[in-house]
Motif scaffolding. Structure first.
Motif, PDB file in Angstrom:
ATOM      1  N   ALA A  68       0.831  -1.260   0.219  1.00  0.00           N
ATOM      2  CA  ALA A  68      -0.279  -0.012  -0.010  1.00  0.00           C
ATOM      3  C   ALA A  68       0.897   1.325  -0.179  1.00  0.00           C
ATOM      4  CB  ALA A  68      -1.284  -0.034   0.813  1.00  0.00           C
ATOM      5  N   VAL A  69       2.035   1.671   0.883  1.00  0.00           N
ATOM      6  CA  VAL A  69       2.940   2.513   0.872  1.00  0.00           C
ATOM      7  C   VAL A  69       3.644   2.933  -0.536  1.00  0.00           C
ATOM      8  CG1 VAL A  69       4.958   3.322   2.144  1.00  0.00           C
ATOM      9  CG2 VAL A  69       2.777   2.008   3.429  1.00  0.00           C
ATOM     10  N   GLU A  70       4.244   1.810  -1.082  1.00  0.00           N
ATOM     11  CA  GLU A  70       5.026   1.600  -1.796  1.00  0.00           C
ATOM     12  C   GLU A  70       3.605   2.305  -3.327  1.00  0.00           C
ATOM     13  OE1 GLU A  70       6.435   0.720  -6.290  1.00  0.00           O
ATOM     14  OE2 GLU A  70       4.092  -0.032  -5.141  1.00  0.00           O
ATOM     15  N   ASN A  71       2.638   1.483  -3.298  1.00  0.00           N
ATOM     16  CA  ASN A  71       1.581   1.072  -4.587  1.00  0.00           C
ATOM     17  C   ASN A  71       0.953   3.014  -4.183  1.00  0.00           C
ATOM     18  OD1 ASN A  71       0.511   0.534  -6.790  1.00  0.00           O
ATOM     19  ND2 ASN A  71      -1.528   0.857  -5.748  1.00  0.00           N
ATOM     20  N   ARG A 135      10.903   6.544   5.724  1.00  0.00           N
ATOM     21  CA  ARG A 135      11.624   7.122   6.866  1.00  0.00           C
ATOM     22  C   ARG A 135      11.906   8.480   7.746  1.00  0.00           C
ATOM     23  NH1 ARG A 135      15.076   2.808   6.195  1.00  0.00           N
ATOM     24  NH2 ARG A 135      16.498   3.503   6.105  1.00  0.00           N
ATOM     25  N   LEU A 136      11.975   9.395   6.480  1.00  0.00           N
ATOM     26  CA  LEU A 136      12.279  10.485   7.084  1.00  0.00           C
ATOM     27  C   LEU A 136      11.070  11.476   7.142  1.00  0.00           C
ATOM     28  CD1 LEU A 136      14.443  13.224   6.476  1.00  0.00           C
ATOM     29  CD2 LEU A 136      13.975  13.086   4.008  1.00  0.00           C
ATOM     30  N   VAL A 137       9.885  10.546   6.271  1.00  0.00           N
ATOM     31  CA  VAL A 137       9.026  12.073   6.178  1.00  0.00           C
ATOM     32  C   VAL A 137       8.000  10.925   7.662  1.00  0.00           C
ATOM     33  CG1 VAL A 137       8.463  12.259   3.839  1.00  0.00           C
ATOM     34  CG2 VAL A 137       7.790   9.529   4.703  1.00  0.00           C
ATOM     35  N   GLY A 138       7.943   9.778   8.107  1.00  0.00           N
ATOM     36  CA  GLY A 138       7.683   9.483   9.228  1.00  0.00           C
ATOM     37  C   GLY A 138       6.860   7.794   9.319  1.00  0.00           C
ATOM     38  N   GLN A 139       7.090   7.451   8.251  1.00  0.00           N
ATOM     39  CA  GLN A 139       6.658   5.793   8.521  1.00  0.00           C
ATOM     40  C   GLN A 139       8.002   5.125   9.116  1.00  0.00           C
ATOM     41  OE1 GLN A 139       3.798   4.243   6.699  1.00  0.00           O
ATOM     42  NE2 GLN A 139       3.516   5.896   5.818  1.00  0.00           N
ATOM     43  N   THR A 140       7.266   3.784   9.559  1.00  0.00           N
ATOM     44  CA  THR A 140       8.086   2.590  11.006  1.00  0.00           C
ATOM     45  C   THR A 140       8.664   1.929   9.684  1.00  0.00           C
ATOM     46  OG1 THR A 140       6.477   1.160   9.849  1.00  0.00           O
ATOM     47  CG2 THR A 140       5.739   2.518  11.728  1.00  0.00           C
ATOM     48  N   ALA A 141      10.343   2.106  10.910  1.00  0.00           N
ATOM     49  CA  ALA A 141      11.274   1.597   9.610  1.00  0.00           C
ATOM     50  C   ALA A 141      10.953   0.001   9.120  1.00  0.00           C
ATOM     51  CB  ALA A 141      12.564   1.117  11.198  1.00  0.00           C
ATOM     52  N   GLU A 142       9.494  -0.513   9.564  1.00  0.00           N
ATOM     53  CA  GLU A 142       9.597  -1.511   9.400  1.00  0.00           C
ATOM     54  C   GLU A 142       8.570  -2.122   8.178  1.00  0.00           C
ATOM     55  OE1 GLU A 142       6.643  -6.069  11.789  1.00  0.00           O
ATOM     56  OE2 GLU A 142       6.078  -4.014  11.403  1.00  0.00           O
ATOM     57  N   ILE A 143       8.009  -0.733   8.265  1.00  0.00           N
ATOM     58  CA  ILE A 143       6.959  -0.525   6.865  1.00  0.00           C
ATOM     59  C   ILE A 143       8.181  -0.541   5.695  1.00  0.00           C
ATOM     60  CG2 ILE A 143       5.072   0.407   5.588  1.00  0.00           C
ATOM     61  CD1 ILE A 143       3.478   0.176   8.277  1.00  0.00           C
ATOM     62  N   SER A 144       8.402   0.819   5.611  1.00  0.00           N
ATOM     63  CA  SER A 144      10.258   1.465   5.232  1.00  0.00           C
ATOM     64  C   SER A 144      10.418   1.060   4.560  1.00  0.00           C
ATOM     65  CB  SER A 144      10.501   2.322   6.107  1.00  0.00           C
ATOM     66  OG  SER A 144      10.025   2.854   6.317  1.00  0.00           O
ATOM     67  N   GLU A 145      11.636  -0.678   5.325  1.00  0.00           N
ATOM     68  CA  GLU A 145      12.141  -1.303   4.809  1.00  0.00           C
ATOM     69  C   GLU A 145      11.732  -2.417   4.051  1.00  0.00           C
ATOM     70  OE1 GLU A 145      15.967  -1.716   4.901  1.00  0.00           O
ATOM     71  OE2 GLU A 145      15.416   0.720   5.865  1.00  0.00           O
ATOM     72  N   ALA A 146       9.969  -2.459   4.198  1.00  0.00           N
ATOM     73  CA  ALA A 146       9.679  -3.345   3.294  1.00  0.00           C
ATOM     74  C   ALA A 146       8.748  -3.355   1.902  1.00  0.00           C
ATOM     75  CB  ALA A 146       8.101  -4.278   3.784  1.00  0.00           C
ATOM     76  N   ALA A 147       8.888  -1.800   2.553  1.00  0.00           N
ATOM     77  CA  ALA A 147       8.447  -1.287   0.756  1.00  0.00           C
ATOM     78  C   ALA A 147       9.320  -0.081  -0.177  1.00  0.00           C
ATOM     79  CB  ALA A 147       7.632   0.507   1.117  1.00  0.00           C
ATOM     80  N   GLY A 148      10.169  -0.175   0.982  1.00  0.00           N
ATOM     81  CA  GLY A 148      11.737   0.278  -0.033  1.00  0.00           C
ATOM     82  C   GLY A 148      12.301  -1.109  -0.906  1.00  0.00           C
ATOM     83  N   LYS A 149      12.356  -2.262  -0.336  1.00  0.00           N
ATOM     84  CA  LYS A 149      12.338  -3.518  -1.222  1.00  0.00           C
ATOM     85  C   LYS A 149      11.711  -3.731  -2.448  1.00  0.00           C
ATOM     86  CE  LYS A 149      15.118  -5.862   2.663  1.00  0.00           C
ATOM     87  NZ  LYS A 149      14.629  -7.349   3.527  1.00  0.00           N
ATOM     88  N   MET A 270      -2.072  10.313  -1.696  1.00  0.00           N
ATOM     89  CA  MET A 270      -1.309  10.343  -1.480  1.00  0.00           C
ATOM     90  C   MET A 270      -0.455  10.382   0.256  1.00  0.00           C
ATOM     91  SD  MET A 270       2.624   9.814  -3.066  1.00  0.00           S
ATOM     92  CE  MET A 270       3.435  11.765  -2.674  1.00  0.00           C
ATOM     93  N   ILE A 271      -0.199  11.799   0.564  1.00  0.00           N
ATOM     94  CA  ILE A 271      -0.132  12.501   1.174  1.00  0.00           C
ATOM     95  C   ILE A 271      -0.918  11.721   2.746  1.00  0.00           C
ATOM     96  CG2 ILE A 271      -0.040  14.072   3.254  1.00  0.00           C
ATOM     97  CD1 ILE A 271       0.671  16.024   0.566  1.00  0.00           C
ATOM     98  N   LEU A 272      -2.467  11.457   2.442  1.00  0.00           N
ATOM     99  CA  LEU A 272      -2.940  10.514   3.542  1.00  0.00           C
ATOM    100  C   LEU A 272      -2.487   9.612   4.075  1.00  0.00           C
ATOM    101  CD1 LEU A 272      -6.603  10.274   5.243  1.00  0.00           C
ATOM    102  CD2 LEU A 272      -6.420   9.650   3.041  1.00  0.00           C
ATOM    103  N   VAL A 273      -2.128   8.818   2.859  1.00  0.00           N
ATOM    104  CA  VAL A 273      -1.087   7.234   4.061  1.00  0.00           C
ATOM    105  C   VAL A 273      -0.157   7.755   4.656  1.00  0.00           C
ATOM    106  CG1 VAL A 273      -0.374   5.427   3.370  1.00  0.00           C
ATOM    107  CG2 VAL A 273      -1.961   5.855   1.580  1.00  0.00           C
ATOM    108  N   SER A 290      -5.621   1.779   3.422  1.00  0.00           N
ATOM    109  CA  SER A 290      -5.105   1.549   2.177  1.00  0.00           C
ATOM    110  C   SER A 290      -6.430   0.522   1.068  1.00  0.00           C
ATOM    111  CB  SER A 290      -4.127   0.661   2.001  1.00  0.00           C
ATOM    112  OG  SER A 290      -4.232  -0.732   3.069  1.00  0.00           O
ATOM    113  N   VAL A 291      -7.207  -0.095   2.718  1.00  0.00           N
ATOM    114  CA  VAL A 291      -8.124  -0.776   1.872  1.00  0.00           C
ATOM    115  C   VAL A 291     -10.071   0.445   0.957  1.00  0.00           C
ATOM    116  CG1 VAL A 291     -10.562  -1.288   2.430  1.00  0.00           C
ATOM    117  CG2 VAL A 291      -7.824  -2.341   3.373  1.00  0.00           C
ATOM    118  N   CYS A 292      -9.599   1.831   1.467  1.00  0.00           N
ATOM    119  CA  CYS A 292      -9.892   2.785   1.763  1.00  0.00           C
ATOM    120  C   CYS A 292      -9.756   3.348  -0.004  1.00  0.00           C
ATOM    121  CB  CYS A 292     -10.881   3.490   2.591  1.00  0.00           C
ATOM    122  SG  CYS A 292     -11.410   3.674   4.194  1.00  0.00           S
TER     123      CYS A 292
END
Length: 477
Positions: A68-71, A135-149, A270-273, A290-292
């Motif tokens: 959801a974050v990457e998309n 991470r810079l815009v405030g996402q957690t490290a866990e979500i950021s790493e997964a979305a980054g890959k 997008m900023i909402l997410v 993300s569902v909404c």
């Protein structure tokens, strides 16, 4: 006085409707010939990501959040830039086609390819460095790493956007929307099967999601291009030419204005997410949002279909010098689109306790999604009109005006209001979204006023001038 005559698609003379109801019906037929296939095409192409997200969400919550974050954020950023810059062709190709300058369309498309491919190269580092950016815009490290890959795996999709959007605007301006529909529908059927195979059956997770999405978007590009080359598109395609590199600076200016206008709209939700990711314990709120956004995206595809239709109608009629027809088209498509938006809102509110389970097996995520359903319904109504008015702007070439309106309404009013409601007053995701809806409502009101006071005769004169100016040295044989 003789009754004015029109010529239908079969070359038969028919009486021109005289009263408002007849004119509305006549214009509706023209709009739906474009809007119907355009809506279905948009739904098919949007469904590529939505289907993959659904399969991903049924497997793992972290994968769903990462997708959801990457998309929404990374790919959404690139999608907005590419679609925005490509939409310059809606103005240029549409008005050139309306003026009978068909040969210019192929050169315009190639110029757009050059600009968008260069833009994709410039945007590539954002994909590569997406994890630290998130991470810079405030996402957690866990979500950021997964979305980054996952973002790195999705770089091919961005280059598919660079070629796809110019081809689609090229075909759309000639009203060849049925071709786009059949291609997108075929690819969607294949995409559903391979998403199930790679994500659910083989358990490849986000890697499988990347393989299916990249392949599907490139398959659309390849088939569309083959159609253009084989059919010559009724003379609009005459092969590759060095004229694609002529007058690029002027072309870039309009492309950038189009990109700024549409990017400010795409990035807004997008900023909402992103902001939701800064809430305490963000995994459930991010999944719910993300569902909404998935549902909102389906609804937005309907409005984008009308956006395409009104852009074609306005640009064609202005290019042909018929400002009255352009003005009436705006009213017809606005009434039609809003009516559909209201129906969507009713459906969302009636099914708010059920539809979340189509996208997640988590009870917590489903309950949070149900709470957001009312806001989703209001957003559906606003989204039914706002893209239509933006389509009018693109068809008429007002991109720079709408860009200023978007900055003021979205980022000066809506975004600060959402942050205050969500964090200062503690309303969480509901507060953030409510503030953003306020910005959307203000923007819609201003665009209605601008459209209502427009001098359409003057717009037709400017369209004629624009076709001469942007044609450069293209021969009109």
């Amino acid at each position: 006085m003789d009754t004015p005559l029109l010529v239908d698609n079969n070359g038969v003379a028919v009486e021109k409707p005289l009263n408002v109801v007849q004119r509305f019906g006549f214009e509706s037929k023209k709009l739906w010939r474009i809007a119907g296939p355009a809506i279905l095409t948009s739904l098919c192409q949007y469904s590529l990501g939505a289907v993959t997200q659904t399969f991903t969400g049924l497997v793992d919550e972290l994968d769903l959040a990462a997708f959801a974050v990457e998309n929404c954020v990374i790919a959404g950023f690139a999608f907005g830039v590419m679609l925005g810059m490509g939409s310059a062709l809606e103005t240029l190709c549409g008005q050139a086609y309306g003026a009978g300058q068909v040969r210019k369309l192929g050169v315009y498309m190639q110029r757009s390819w050059v600009i968008l491919f260069t833009t994709a190269l410039i945007l590539t580092p954002i994909y590569i460095w997406s994890a630290p950016i998130l991470r810079l815009v405030g996402q957690t490290a866990e979500i950021s790493e997964a979305a980054g890959k996952f973002a790195i795996l999705m770089i091919p999709q961005m280059f598919a956007y660079a070629l796809n959007f110019p081809i689609q605007k090229f075909l759309q301006s000639q009203r060849k929307v049925l071709v786009m529909l059949w291609i997108s529908a075929l690819v969607l059927v294949l995409h559903i099967f391979f998403s199930w195979l790679f994500i659910s059956k083989l358990g490849w997770g986000l890697t499988g999601a990347a393989i299916t999405l990249n392949s599907s978007w490139w398959l659309i590009v390849i088939i569309q291009f083959l159609y253009v080359v084989i059919t010559k598109s009724d003379g609009a395609w005459s092969g590759f030419t060095w004229l694609a590199f002529v007058d690029l600076f002027a072309f870039v200016k309009l492309s950038l204005a189009s990109a700024v206008m549409l990017c400010l709209e795409f990035w807004y939700l997008m900023i909402l997410v992103v902001i939701t990711g800064r809430l305490p314990n963000p995994l459930v709120p991010v999944d719910a949002i993300s569902v909404c956004m998935n549902i909102n995206g389906w609804d937005a595809m309907i409005a984008i279909g009308f956006n395409a239709a009104i852009s074609v109608r306005v640009s064609n009629e202005l290019g042909a010098g018929d400002f009255k027809a352009a003005r009436f088209s705006v009213w017809v498509v606005s009434i039609t689109s809003v009516s559909i938006g209201i129906i969507v809102m009713i459906v969302v509110l009636a099914t708010k306790d059920y539809f979340p389970y189509l996208f997640t097996s988590s009870v917590a995520v489903a309950n949070e999604t149900t709470k957001l359903a009312v806001l989703l319904g209001f957003t559906a109504v606003l989204n039914s009109l706002q893209p239509v008015l933006s389509g009018v702007a693109v068809g008429a070439g007002w991109q720079h005006i709408v860009a200023y309106v978007n900055i003021g309404c979205y980022y000066v009013v809506g975004l600060p209001a959402g942050i205050i409601l969500g964090f200062t007053f503690g309303f969480g995701a509901e507060g953030i979204w409510s503030g953003l809806i306020g910005g959307m409502a203000l923007q819609t009101i201003i665009l209605i006023i601008i459209t209502s006071i427009t001098n359409w005769r003057k717009e037709a004169e400017q369209a004629e001038s624009r076709v001469r100016k942007w044609g450069g040295s293209i021969a009109n044989e």
